[in-house]
Scaffold this active site. Structure first.
Site, PDB file in Angstrom:
ATOM      1  N   ASP A  14       0.801  -1.227   0.000  1.00 33.95           N
ATOM      2  CA  ASP A  14       0.000   0.000   0.000  1.00 33.95           C
ATOM      3  C   ASP A  14       0.831   1.273   0.000  1.00 33.95           C
ATOM      4  OD1 ASP A  14      -2.367  -1.334  -0.164  1.00 33.95           O
ATOM      5  OD2 ASP A  14      -2.793  -1.252   1.992  1.00 33.95           O
ATOM      6  N   ARG A  98       2.370   4.489  16.793  1.00 33.58           N
ATOM      7  CA  ARG A  98       1.952   5.565  15.879  1.00 33.58           C
ATOM      8  C   ARG A  98       2.444   6.939  16.314  1.00 33.58           C
ATOM      9  NH1 ARG A  98       1.666   1.194  13.811  1.00 33.58           N
ATOM     10  NH2 ARG A  98       0.210   0.634  12.162  1.00 33.58           N
ATOM     11  N   ASP A 127      -5.572   3.333  13.249  1.00 29.28           N
ATOM     12  CA  ASP A 127      -4.275   3.968  13.002  1.00 29.28           C
ATOM     13  C   ASP A 127      -4.405   5.311  12.280  1.00 29.28           C
ATOM     14  OD1 ASP A 127      -2.766   2.045  14.345  1.00 29.28           O
ATOM     15  OD2 ASP A 127      -2.842   0.702  12.620  1.00 29.28           O
ATOM     16  N   SER A 178      -3.337  -9.277   8.078  1.00 30.98           N
ATOM     17  CA  SER A 178      -2.742  -7.949   8.189  1.00 30.98           C
ATOM     18  C   SER A 178      -2.017  -7.920   9.531  1.00 30.98           C
ATOM     19  CB  SER A 178      -3.843  -6.888   8.149  1.00 30.98           C
ATOM     20  OG  SER A 178      -3.347  -5.685   8.699  1.00 30.98           O
TER      21      SER A 178
HETATM   22  N1  ARG Z   1      -6.490  -3.153  16.716  1.00 30.47           N
HETATM   23  C1  ARG Z   1      -5.175  -2.764  17.098  1.00 30.47           C
HETATM   24  C2  ARG Z   1      -5.137  -1.287  17.363  1.00 30.47           C
HETATM   25  O1  ARG Z   1      -5.993  -0.611  16.958  1.00 30.47           O
HETATM   26  C3  ARG Z   1      -4.145  -3.191  16.085  1.00 30.47           C
HETATM   27  C4  ARG Z   1      -4.117  -2.435  14.815  1.00 30.47           C
HETATM   28  C5  ARG Z   1      -3.116  -3.018  13.896  1.00 30.47           C
HETATM   29  N2  ARG Z   1      -2.854  -2.173  12.787  1.00 30.47           N
HETATM   30  C6  ARG Z   1      -2.719  -2.619  11.556  1.00 30.47           C
HETATM   31  N3  ARG Z   1      -2.520  -1.704  10.652  1.00 30.47           N
HETATM   32  N4  ARG Z   1      -2.784  -3.879  11.227  1.00 30.47           N
HETATM   33  O2  ARG Z   1      -4.252  -0.781  17.983  1.00 30.47           O
END
Ligand code: ARG
Length: 407
Positions: A14, A98, A127, A178
């Site tokens: 991506d 992040r 995110d 993912s």
């Molecule tokens: N659900 C978790 C969170 O919001 C993990 C997110 C994982 N991110 C990803 N881009 N796969 O912190």
């Protein structure tokens, strides 16, 4: 002058497609920033080859930043003091990385005179919230762009787009999971995991495959609420984390399977593996049981929940989160001592001992043996006054309370 965008680059499909897409669609220059937060880049690929992919996609530059110690010392440390677990479970793996990335995006945006930063998130996750709210907290003047939220391409379309532009990607049109990872753990979504009834498959786990069936016992030492040594070997926080990921993970400890509430209103089933995070937080909380005064301890527990929620919701750089940090920091001056953990495959962990030079546990007060120092006579008056209000109230109720009532 051509406008410049600084993109949070992961090396994946991506963000690689995003480089070329933004150049073609928006006529901007793209600077990629790849922040090393301890992710094992796909199959152990080197950062140099990832950099080359960014350049092949058309980036003006690709900056690689090693932020592993920064993440441990300036982000995980706060999570440890806060015993941070979103909804009482998830130790905020992605939520913590992040804001680290955001810091570096903003830095590089300043260096390269960019008007915007960009990320590769779609519209369904948390995110995007963390990137955007975080950037606006540090740099309200910067725009935040989210090409993948706009382009309407499926994964197969993106693979075609990459091949059309000769962007060297290893991705296939079918990708099962993912995965997002950093030194605090791994978050796994998609594939069979989307069925909350289906048991999680073994396949995507890497940190918690059982490679050691012997019990492992180890001691974590804390000073002022932070780990400083494992088995008496002093080490940096990043090394404590790496050591525990390895030693506890080898016994299968550290998996979570949960249905969580995303900030964007979606319930999602996710699995995690975070041996170090879960072991450190459990040990830290246990040492607090031994060393924190009761009222501080109880109040802190309420605020921990809120802190985790804020950080999950992208509010790392916010006044409430910072005020809570100040409170937690103040509580940690006595959180010094050792905690003994015992791991047994597959995946079981127990805390089997704790000690502290400033423990509030007083053997003389607690013991039922001859060395008892507790003044038993004090109890009688204390208990009478404690219950006095209730006794008065009960007397006024008369016989009403004496007969058992049906619910
Ligand atoms: N659900 C978790 C969170 O919001 C993990 C997110 C994982 N991110 C990803 N881009 N796969 O912190």
């Amino acid at each position: 002058m051509t406008k410049r965008v600084v993109l949070a680059y992961s090396g994946g499909l991506d963000t690689s497609v995003a480089v070329r897409w933004m150049i073609e669609e928006w006529g901007v220059e793209v600077v990629c920033v790849m922040v090393n937060v301890g992710q094992d880049t796909d199959g152990g690929e080197s950062f140099e080859s990832i950099r080359q992919r960014a350049m092949a996609a058309g980036a003006l530059e690709c900056v690689i930043v090693d932020a592993r110690d920064e993440m441990a010392e300036e982000f995980c440390s706060y999570a440890i003091r806060a015993n941070a677990r979103y909804e009482g479970k998830y130790p905020l793996v992605s939520s913590l990385s992040r804001p680290v990335i955001v810091r570096h995006l903003v830095d590089q945006a300043r260096k390269f005179n960019a008007h915007a930063v960009a990320h590769g998130c779609t519209g369904k996750g948390n995110d995007q919230v963390r990137f955007e709210v975080g950037t606006h907290a540090l740099a309200p003047d910067l725009e935040v762009l989210a090409p993948a939220r706009l382009w309407g391409m499926t994964r197969a379309d993106s693979v075609d787009y990459a091949s059309k532009w000769d962007i060297p990607i290893s991705a296939t049109k079918e990708k099962i999971y993912s995965i997002d990872e950093n030194l605090w753990g791994r978050a796994i979504e998609c594939g069979d995991i989307e069925d909350p009834w289906a048991a999680p498959p073994e396949e995507p786990y890497t940190l918690t495959r059982v490679t050691n069936t012997e019990p492992v016992e180890l001691t974590i030492s804390f000073v002022d609420g932070l780990p400083t040594a494992v088995d008496n070997v002093a080490m940096s926080l990043a090394d404590v984390i790496a050591t525990l990921n390895h030693r506890a993970g080898a016994t299968g400890f550290g998996r979570l399977d949960m249905v969580e509430n995303r900030r964007v209103g979606i319930k999602s089933r996710e699995v995690y593996e975070c041996p170090a995070a879960l072991a450190i937080i459990a040990a830290h909380a246990d040492l607090e049981d031994l060393t924190l005064e009761r009222d501080v301890h109880h109040e802190k527990a309420r605020l921990e929940f809120r802190w985790s929620e804020l950080v999950y919701d992208g509010m790392w750089f916010s006044p409430l989160k910072e005020a809570l940090d100040a409170f937690f920091l103040e509580t940690q001056r006595c959180v010094t001592g050792d905690v003994r953990l015992r791991f047994e495959a597959p995946g079981l962990m127990r805390i089997v001992g704790r000690r502290s030079p400033v423990a509030l546990y007083d053997h003389g007060l607690a013991t039922y043996e001859a060395s008892d120092t507790f003044r038993h006579v004090d109890a009688e008056g204390f208990v009478r006054l404690w219950g006095l209000g209730i006794a008065t109230w009960a007397a006024r109720q008369g016989a009403k309370n004496a007969t058992p009532r049906k619910p």
